[in-house]
Design a protein around this motif. Structure first.
Motif, PDB file in Angstrom:
ATOM      1  N   LEU A 158      65.318  20.039  -5.817  1.00 36.98           N
ATOM      2  CA  LEU A 158      64.018  20.646  -5.553  1.00 36.98           C
ATOM      3  C   LEU A 158      63.840  21.990  -6.265  1.00 36.98           C
ATOM      4  O   LEU A 158      62.759  22.573  -6.224  1.00 36.98           O
ATOM      5  CB  LEU A 158      63.821  20.844  -4.046  1.00 36.98           C
ATOM      6  N   ILE A 159      64.901  22.495  -6.905  1.00 34.50           N
ATOM      7  CA  ILE A 159      64.776  23.772  -7.599  1.00 34.50           C
ATOM      8  C   ILE A 159      63.736  23.706  -8.718  1.00 34.50           C
ATOM      9  O   ILE A 159      62.892  24.601  -8.828  1.00 34.50           O
ATOM     10  CB  ILE A 159      66.150  24.234  -8.132  1.00 34.50           C
ATOM     11  N   PRO A 160      63.746  22.666  -9.582  1.00 35.67           N
ATOM     12  CA  PRO A 160      62.667  22.599 -10.582  1.00 35.67           C
ATOM     13  C   PRO A 160      61.283  22.560  -9.942  1.00 35.67           C
ATOM     14  O   PRO A 160      60.330  23.124 -10.482  1.00 35.67           O
ATOM     15  CB  PRO A 160      62.978  21.297 -11.341  1.00 35.67           C
ATOM     16  N   LEU A 161      61.168  21.889  -8.777  1.00 35.99           N
ATOM     17  CA  LEU A 161      59.884  21.871  -8.069  1.00 35.99           C
ATOM     18  C   LEU A 161      59.466  23.274  -7.670  1.00 35.99           C
ATOM     19  O   LEU A 161      58.308  23.672  -7.857  1.00 35.99           O
ATOM     20  CB  LEU A 161      59.994  20.993  -6.820  1.00 35.99           C
ATOM     21  N   SER A 162      60.410  24.051  -7.145  1.00 36.79           N
ATOM     22  CA  SER A 162      60.060  25.398  -6.698  1.00 36.79           C
ATOM     23  C   SER A 162      59.613  26.265  -7.860  1.00 36.79           C
ATOM     24  O   SER A 162      58.744  27.130  -7.702  1.00 36.79           O
ATOM     25  CB  SER A 162      61.256  26.041  -5.975  1.00 36.79           C
ATOM     26  N   LEU A 163      60.187  26.033  -9.026  1.00 37.87           N
ATOM     27  CA  LEU A 163      59.807  26.826 -10.198  1.00 37.87           C
ATOM     28  C   LEU A 163      58.477  26.366 -10.778  1.00 37.87           C
ATOM     29  O   LEU A 163      57.556  27.159 -10.978  1.00 37.87           O
ATOM     30  CB  LEU A 163      60.905  26.723 -11.261  1.00 37.87           C
ATOM     31  N   ARG A 164      58.368  25.061 -11.003  1.00 40.20           N
ATOM     32  CA  ARG A 164      57.179  24.529 -11.670  1.00 40.20           C
ATOM     33  C   ARG A 164      55.960  24.542 -10.749  1.00 40.20           C
ATOM     34  O   ARG A 164      54.862  24.914 -11.160  1.00 40.20           O
ATOM     35  CB  ARG A 164      57.456  23.102 -12.132  1.00 40.20           C
ATOM     36  N   GLY A 165      56.168  24.157  -9.494  1.00 41.91           N
ATOM     37  CA  GLY A 165      55.036  23.996  -8.599  1.00 41.91           C
ATOM     38  C   GLY A 165      54.697  25.216  -7.780  1.00 41.91           C
ATOM     39  O   GLY A 165      53.592  25.306  -7.241  1.00 41.91           O
ATOM     40  N   ARG A 166      55.625  26.181  -7.671  1.00 39.72           N
ATOM     41  CA  ARG A 166      55.382  27.340  -6.811  1.00 39.72           C
ATOM     42  C   ARG A 166      55.422  28.653  -7.592  1.00 39.72           C
ATOM     43  O   ARG A 166      54.445  29.384  -7.668  1.00 39.72           O
ATOM     44  CB  ARG A 166      56.419  27.370  -5.680  1.00 39.72           C
ATOM     45  N   LEU A 167      56.577  28.975  -8.168  1.00 44.52           N
ATOM     46  CA  LEU A 167      56.749  30.300  -8.764  1.00 44.52           C
ATOM     47  C   LEU A 167      55.871  30.502  -9.991  1.00 44.52           C
ATOM     48  O   LEU A 167      55.336  31.598 -10.208  1.00 44.52           O
ATOM     49  CB  LEU A 167      58.220  30.527  -9.116  1.00 44.52           C
ATOM     50  N   LEU A 168      55.700  29.466 -10.791  1.00 43.89           N
ATOM     51  CA  LEU A 168      54.836  29.602 -11.967  1.00 43.89           C
ATOM     52  C   LEU A 168      53.373  29.795 -11.575  1.00 43.89           C
ATOM     53  O   LEU A 168      52.559  30.197 -12.406  1.00 43.89           O
ATOM     54  CB  LEU A 168      54.977  28.380 -12.875  1.00 43.89           C
ATOM     55  N   HIS A 169      53.057  29.528 -10.310  1.00 42.15           N
ATOM     56  CA  HIS A 169      51.698  29.739  -9.811  1.00 42.15           C
ATOM     57  C   HIS A 169      51.625  30.984  -8.931  1.00 42.15           C
ATOM     58  O   HIS A 169      50.674  31.168  -8.180  1.00 42.15           O
ATOM     59  CB  HIS A 169      51.228  28.507  -9.032  1.00 42.15           C
ATOM     60  N   GLY A 170      52.656  31.836  -9.012  1.00 43.74           N
ATOM     61  CA  GLY A 170      52.625  33.102  -8.292  1.00 43.74           C
ATOM     62  C   GLY A 170      52.905  32.988  -6.808  1.00 43.74           C
ATOM     63  O   GLY A 170      52.472  33.844  -6.036  1.00 43.74           O
ATOM     64  N   ARG A 171      53.661  31.966  -6.398  1.00 45.20           N
ATOM     65  CA  ARG A 171      53.931  31.765  -4.983  1.00 45.20           C
ATOM     66  C   ARG A 171      55.418  31.909  -4.708  1.00 45.20           C
ATOM     67  O   ARG A 171      56.191  32.315  -5.561  1.00 45.20           O
ATOM     68  CB  ARG A 171      53.409  30.389  -4.543  1.00 45.20           C
ATOM     69  N   HIS A 172      55.819  31.564  -3.487  1.00 44.45           N
ATOM     70  CA  HIS A 172      57.221  31.658  -3.091  1.00 44.45           C
ATOM     71  C   HIS A 172      57.694  30.324  -2.536  1.00 44.45           C
ATOM     72  O   HIS A 172      56.897  29.444  -2.201  1.00 44.45           O
ATOM     73  CB  HIS A 172      57.423  32.752  -2.039  1.00 44.45           C
ATOM     74  N   PHE A 173      59.021  30.138  -2.451  1.00 45.58           N
ATOM     75  CA  PHE A 173      59.602  28.895  -1.949  1.00 45.58           C
ATOM     76  C   PHE A 173      60.871  29.248  -1.180  1.00 45.58           C
ATOM     77  O   PHE A 173      61.702  30.018  -1.659  1.00 45.58           O
ATOM     78  CB  PHE A 173      59.937  27.949  -3.099  1.00 45.58           C
ATOM     79  N   THR A 174      61.034  28.673   0.021  1.00 47.05           N
ATOM     80  CA  THR A 174      62.140  29.033   0.904  1.00 47.05           C
ATOM     81  C   THR A 174      62.982  27.819   1.272  1.00 47.05           C
ATOM     82  O   THR A 174      62.445  26.761   1.622  1.00 47.05           O
ATOM     83  CB  THR A 174      61.614  29.692   2.198  1.00 47.05           C
ATOM     84  N   TYR A 175      64.290  27.977   1.186  1.00 44.76           N
ATOM     85  CA  TYR A 175      65.253  27.050   1.761  1.00 44.76           C
ATOM     86  C   TYR A 175      65.757  27.646   3.071  1.00 44.76           C
ATOM     87  O   TYR A 175      66.279  28.761   3.087  1.00 44.76           O
ATOM     88  CB  TYR A 175      66.454  26.850   0.838  1.00 44.76           C
ATOM     89  N   LYS A 176      65.605  26.928   4.170  1.00 49.57           N
ATOM     90  CA  LYS A 176      66.116  27.362   5.472  1.00 49.57           C
ATOM     91  C   LYS A 176      67.265  26.445   5.868  1.00 49.57           C
ATOM     92  O   LYS A 176      67.120  25.230   5.934  1.00 49.57           O
ATOM     93  CB  LYS A 176      65.016  27.293   6.538  1.00 49.57           C
TER      94      LYS A 176
END
Length: 459
Positions: free
Chosen positions: A383-401
């Protein structure tokens, strides 16, 4: 243990008000089936039994030939909402609020030729989801997904995961204890689940509705389905790719197996805070901070406003339970999840509700780190590529709990308001909560689904 029994209309006057209200909505839809088969928990949850759902009714639905909807079995749960109103299970919160968790589960299973009675395995599936809701106190919402990693009926089927959507026929009801909506479970293939993670659940649900063999307009689950929607219509993948490029992902985090280690320095003594990160001691992050992290997962969904994380501040304690999954391998979308104590708003921010502190909140300082070692299990790593492509590149954040402790890892983009990791100090920790300003990740092209199960980051 469960038993199968018919329900009867003769005792309708004796039914608890919440139960009666749901029965009435089912009777509106199935007036010709006043005595449906039910799976019922022999020992009720409020008497110490293991199953949170008191009853699951099973109806035979004729479908709709004009809409190309096949005949199917329709399952309806009773127990996630407040059935009794006497606090035996749910606390009464008022007529205008949700009843219990505010929803019941439904499931539509395609009827096999010659099948005269509904299979009962969907009842156990629904009990499993209900156990998650009760243990985590996270409600489910339309568009959520659940990674199940096993055929839903324990067969060889490709249908191994779930999306959630509004039931197309059952309408929300107002009971004496609040409102109840009906959320339908939709069985999906692995490729469809991954598309929902990379883009959003609602988008994939809309695509499923356009493919009759994948469920059609009512999203009927067919366990014999052998093709994904992308195999049935390759053009649908192009729509997903365009959606990811345009919208990003609305999945703000997952519960997963993860850990991190501060490589900047060795632990100085047994009281050193690094022992918390390694989970070597039972000391835990305060519930205040745990609630902040949970709020990242629940409410990080606003797509068009400036994303923000909350300032860390002290608030009045209030007790709240932690998260405990039935399956150790479960990686659960919680982008849409909300605590039943929170309002149903969609924000890419935290508005925390505080809890009784285990480690005094004010005594945990935020530290900048020089290097960290991140550890993820295989699915979490993909899911790391997802967090980068779908979240961080759009100025958002992503959390693993972490599902095994209080550890949390949040990747943030530069400019996320309230983040304590910055471009100058990209690795920062507040107790076992690590934030990683991943701007340098964004400077590289990351694509595909491959990712290392562990990685080391240094300045």
């Amino acid at each position: 243990m469960e038993e199968l029994r018919p329900s009867g209309p003769g005792i309708a006057a004796l039914l608890p008000p919440g139960l009666h209200a749901i029965y009435q909505e089912c009777r509106r839809l199935y007036s010709d089936q006043p005595n449906p088969l039910q799976v019922t928990a022999i020992v009720k949850y409020w008497l110490g039994g293991p199953d949170p759902l008191d009853y699951i009714s099973m109806y035979r639905n004729p479908g709709s030939p004009t809409q190309d909807v096949p005949e199917h079995w329709h399952y309806v749960s009773f127990g996630l909402s407040d059935l009794y109103g006497d606090n035996r299970v749910h606390e009464f919160t008022g007529l205008e609020g949700p009843s219990g968790f505010g929803f019941e589960l439904t499931f539509r299973l395609r009827r096999e030729t010659g099948e005269t009675a509904p299979p009962t395995w969907p009842a156990e599936l629904m009990q499993g989801l209900a156990r998650y809701v009760f243990q985590s106190e996270n409600t489910l919402c339309s568009g959520d997904h659940v990674s199940w990693h096993s055929p839903l009926d324990n067969s060889e089927s490709r249908i191994q995961h779930m999306l959630l959507t509004e039931d197309p026929q059952l309408q929300p009801v107002h009971t004496p204890f609040g409102t109840v909506a009906f959320l339908q479970i939709v069985g999906v293939c692995t490729e469809e689940l991954q598309a929902a993670q990379q883009w959003n659940g609602q988008g994939i649900l809309e695509l499923l509705r356009t493919v009759p063999v994948a469920g059609g307009s009512w999203l009927i689950t067919d366990m014999r389905r052998g093709e994904t929607i992308f195999e049935s219509d390759p053009h649908l993948q192009e729509r997903v790719d365009k959606g990811i490029e345009t919208d990003g992902s609305n999945l703000s985090g997952v519960s997963a197996k993860c850990a991190w280690v501060d490589l900047s320095r060795p632990p100085e003594d047994e009281e050193d805070s690094r022992s918390i990160y390694l989970e070597m001691h039972p000391r835990r992050l305060s519930d205040k901070d745990t609630e902040q992290i949970r709020e990242v997962l629940r409410r990080g969904l606003e797509m068009n406003t400036k994303p923000a994380l909350p300032p860390i501040s002290s608030q009045k304690p209030q007790q709240q339970n932690g998260m405990n999954h039935d399956r150790a391998s479960l990686v659960q979308s919680v982008g849409h999840f909300q605590s039943k104590q929170t309002e149903r708003t969609r924000k890419d921010s935290l508005e925390s509700e505080s809890s009784a502190a285990i480690v005094p909140h004010e005594l945990i300082r935020t530290r900048q780190l020089e290097s960290v070692h991140l550890k993820f299990n295989q699915e979490s790593g993909t899911l790391i590529p997802l967090s980068l492509r779908g979240r961080l590149l759009h100025g958002r954040h992503f959390t693993y709990k972490s599902i095994t402790g209080d550890t949390a890892i949040t990747f943030v983009s530069t400019g996320v308001e309230g983040a304590f990791a910055t471009e100058e100090h990209p690795y920062a920790a507040h107790g076992p909560w690590l934030q990683d300003d991943a701007e340098d990740y964004n400077s590289h092209h990351v694509s595909g689904s491959s990712a290392s199960a562990g990685c080391c980051r240094e300045t």
